[in-house]
Motif scaffolding. Structure first.
Motif, mmCIF file in Angstrom:
data_model
loop_
_atom_site.group_PDB
_atom_site.id
_atom_site.type_symbol
_atom_site.label_atom_id
_atom_site.label_comp_id
_atom_site.label_asym_id
_atom_site.label_seq_id
_atom_site.Cartn_x
_atom_site.Cartn_y
_atom_site.Cartn_z
ATOM 1 N N PRO A 53 -68.443 -29.316 -8.668
ATOM 2 C CA PRO A 53 -69.496 -29.717 -9.612
ATOM 3 C C PRO A 53 -69.700 -28.696 -10.731
ATOM 4 C CG PRO A 53 -70.265 -29.851 -7.332
ATOM 5 C CD PRO A 53 -68.952 -29.117 -7.315
ATOM 6 N N LYS A 54 -70.126 -29.187 -11.867
ATOM 7 C CA LYS A 54 -70.470 -28.334 -13.005
ATOM 8 C C LYS A 54 -71.490 -27.287 -12.553
ATOM 9 C CE LYS A 54 -72.429 -30.712 -16.158
ATOM 10 N NZ LYS A 54 -72.961 -31.457 -17.296
ATOM 11 N N GLY A 55 -71.269 -26.029 -12.925
ATOM 12 C CA GLY A 55 -72.186 -24.950 -12.596
ATOM 13 C C GLY A 55 -71.925 -24.256 -11.274
ATOM 14 N N SER A 56 -71.059 -24.811 -10.426
ATOM 15 C CA SER A 56 -70.771 -24.195 -9.127
ATOM 16 C C SER A 56 -69.820 -23.015 -9.276
ATOM 17 C CB SER A 56 -70.119 -25.207 -8.185
ATOM 18 O OG SER A 56 -71.009 -26.243 -7.882
ATOM 19 N N LYS A 57 -70.102 -21.939 -8.544
ATOM 20 C CA LYS A 57 -69.153 -20.822 -8.483
ATOM 21 C C LYS A 57 -68.012 -21.255 -7.577
ATOM 22 C CE LYS A 57 -72.287 -16.924 -9.072
ATOM 23 N NZ LYS A 57 -72.806 -15.689 -8.445
ATOM 24 N N HIS A 58 -66.780 -21.068 -8.048
ATOM 25 C CA HIS A 58 -65.627 -21.517 -7.264
ATOM 26 C C HIS A 58 -64.427 -20.603 -7.464
ATOM 27 C CE1 HIS A 58 -65.324 -23.452 -11.205
ATOM 28 N NE2 HIS A 58 -64.015 -23.464 -11.033
ATOM 29 N N ARG A 59 -63.537 -20.663 -6.466
ATOM 30 C CA ARG A 59 -62.305 -19.860 -6.496
ATOM 31 C C ARG A 59 -61.217 -20.609 -5.735
ATOM 32 N NH1 ARG A 59 -62.795 -13.860 -5.101
ATOM 33 N NH2 ARG A 59 -62.313 -13.555 -7.288
ATOM 34 N N LEU A 60 -59.988 -20.500 -6.221
ATOM 35 C CA LEU A 60 -58.808 -21.081 -5.595
ATOM 36 C C LEU A 60 -57.887 -19.948 -5.179
ATOM 37 C CD1 LEU A 60 -57.002 -23.624 -5.035
ATOM 38 C CD2 LEU A 60 -56.133 -23.327 -7.374
ATOM 39 N N SER A 61 -57.456 -19.946 -3.906
ATOM 40 C CA SER A 61 -56.560 -18.904 -3.395
ATOM 41 C C SER A 61 -55.402 -19.534 -2.654
ATOM 42 C CB SER A 61 -57.300 -17.980 -2.427
ATOM 43 O OG SER A 61 -58.381 -17.350 -3.043
ATOM 44 N N ASN A 62 -54.261 -18.828 -2.684
ATOM 45 C CA ASN A 62 -53.088 -19.237 -1.921
ATOM 46 C C ASN A 62 -52.892 -18.226 -0.796
ATOM 47 O OD1 ASN A 62 -50.627 -19.912 -0.866
ATOM 48 N ND2 ASN A 62 -49.531 -19.920 -2.805
ATOM 49 N N LYS A 63 -53.213 -18.621 0.421
ATOM 50 C CA LYS A 63 -53.038 -17.765 1.595
ATOM 51 C C LYS A 63 -51.689 -18.005 2.259
ATOM 52 C CE LYS A 63 -57.335 -16.228 1.475
ATOM 53 N NZ LYS A 63 -57.714 -14.880 1.242
ATOM 54 N N GLY A 64 -50.894 -18.944 1.716
ATOM 55 C CA GLY A 64 -49.621 -19.324 2.322
ATOM 56 C C GLY A 64 -48.454 -18.473 1.861
ATOM 57 N N LYS A 65 -47.268 -18.883 2.263
ATOM 58 C CA LYS A 65 -46.030 -18.147 1.962
ATOM 59 C C LYS A 65 -45.180 -18.822 0.883
ATOM 60 C CE LYS A 65 -45.734 -16.176 6.614
ATOM 61 N NZ LYS A 65 -46.388 -14.930 6.292
ATOM 62 N N VAL A 66 -45.622 -19.975 0.380
ATOM 63 C CA VAL A 66 -44.921 -20.693 -0.694
ATOM 64 C C VAL A 66 -45.908 -20.938 -1.835
ATOM 65 C CG1 VAL A 66 -43.303 -21.797 0.909
ATOM 66 C CG2 VAL A 66 -45.413 -22.980 0.273
ATOM 67 N N ASN A 67 -45.376 -21.264 -3.010
ATOM 68 C CA ASN A 67 -46.245 -21.540 -4.155
ATOM 69 C C ASN A 67 -47.204 -22.690 -3.847
ATOM 70 O OD1 ASN A 67 -45.173 -19.553 -5.771
ATOM 71 N ND2 ASN A 67 -43.871 -20.944 -6.940
ATOM 72 N N LEU A 68 -48.429 -22.550 -4.294
ATOM 73 C CA LEU A 68 -49.441 -23.591 -4.230
ATOM 74 C C LEU A 68 -49.438 -24.297 -5.580
ATOM 75 C CD1 LEU A 68 -52.067 -24.990 -3.206
ATOM 76 C CD2 LEU A 68 -53.300 -22.965 -4.036
ATOM 77 N N ILE A 69 -49.315 -25.620 -5.553
ATOM 78 C CA ILE A 69 -49.350 -26.403 -6.790
ATOM 79 C C ILE A 69 -50.553 -27.333 -6.730
ATOM 80 C CG2 ILE A 69 -48.148 -28.043 -8.278
ATOM 81 C CD1 ILE A 69 -45.519 -26.867 -7.182
ATOM 82 N N VAL A 70 -51.410 -27.222 -7.749
ATOM 83 C CA VAL A 70 -52.649 -27.992 -7.816
ATOM 84 C C VAL A 70 -52.681 -28.758 -9.135
ATOM 85 C CG1 VAL A 70 -55.170 -27.815 -7.914
ATOM 86 C CG2 VAL A 70 -53.876 -26.280 -6.425
ATOM 87 N N ILE A 71 -53.070 -30.027 -9.057
ATOM 88 C CA ILE A 71 -53.336 -30.814 -10.257
ATOM 89 C C ILE A 71 -54.845 -30.745 -10.475
ATOM 90 C CG2 ILE A 71 -53.172 -33.066 -11.380
ATOM 91 C CD1 ILE A 71 -50.446 -31.622 -10.695
ATOM 92 N N GLU A 72 -55.237 -30.211 -11.625
ATOM 93 C CA GLU A 72 -56.647 -29.983 -11.943
ATOM 94 C C GLU A 72 -57.069 -30.957 -13.040
ATOM 95 O OE1 GLU A 72 -58.814 -25.923 -12.573
ATOM 96 O OE2 GLU A 72 -57.862 -26.484 -14.469
ATOM 97 N N MET A 73 -58.147 -31.683 -12.798
ATOM 98 C CA MET A 73 -58.685 -32.618 -13.780
ATOM 99 C C MET A 73 -60.072 -32.152 -14.203
ATOM 100 S SD MET A 73 -57.309 -35.829 -11.631
ATOM 101 C CE MET A 73 -57.273 -34.772 -10.183
ATOM 102 N N TRP A 74 -60.301 -32.076 -15.505
ATOM 103 C CA TRP A 74 -61.587 -31.659 -16.048
ATOM 104 C C TRP A 74 -62.359 -32.885 -16.521
ATOM 105 C CZ3 TRP A 74 -60.283 -27.350 -20.137
ATOM 106 C CH2 TRP A 74 -59.649 -26.282 -19.502
ATOM 107 N N TYR A 75 -63.677 -32.863 -16.275
ATOM 108 C CA TYR A 75 -64.574 -33.910 -16.742
ATOM 109 C C TYR A 75 -65.807 -33.249 -17.335
ATOM 110 C CZ TYR A 75 -61.815 -36.476 -13.307
ATOM 111 O OH TYR A 75 -60.789 -37.003 -12.574
#
Length: 95
Positions: A53-75
């Motif tokens: 949600p808008k205004g939320s503090k957030h973070r994305l981390s990769n704890k794995g052993k391969v690349n993390l691929i994320v599709i991010e959509m903004w609204y």
């Protein structure tokens, strides 16, 4: 709306941040992610998705052993790279 592809290398993470004008929806395309939204932590795998949600503090981390691929959509009413407030950043960008 805006759609982006994000690649996070193993052991990498994005800054702890928030946005005043937009919310985001993340789809895990491959790999596994640890997502922090405010005071909650979520562990996601391929095909999982999460809404930030808008205004939320957030973070994305990769704890794995391969690349993390994320599709991010903004609204929102202002879809701009400058709509970011950083609280913690391992890359030492301006906060």
């Amino acid at each position: 709306h805006t759609v982006k592809k994000i690649i996070v290398h193993p052991e990498g993470k994005l800054s702890l941040q928030s946005h005043e004008h937009r919310s985001e929806h993340w789809l895990i395309a491959s790999g596994s992610a640890e997502v922090i939204i405010d005071d909650k932590t979520y562990n996601l795998i391929e095909n999982d998705n999460i809404f930030i949600p808008k205004g939320s503090k957030h973070r994305l981390s990769n704890k794995g052993k391969v690349n993390l691929i994320v599709i991010e959509m903004w609204y929102g009413d202002k879809l701009d790279e400058n709509d970011i407030k950083r609280y913690e950043d391992i890359y030492k960008r301006n906060q």
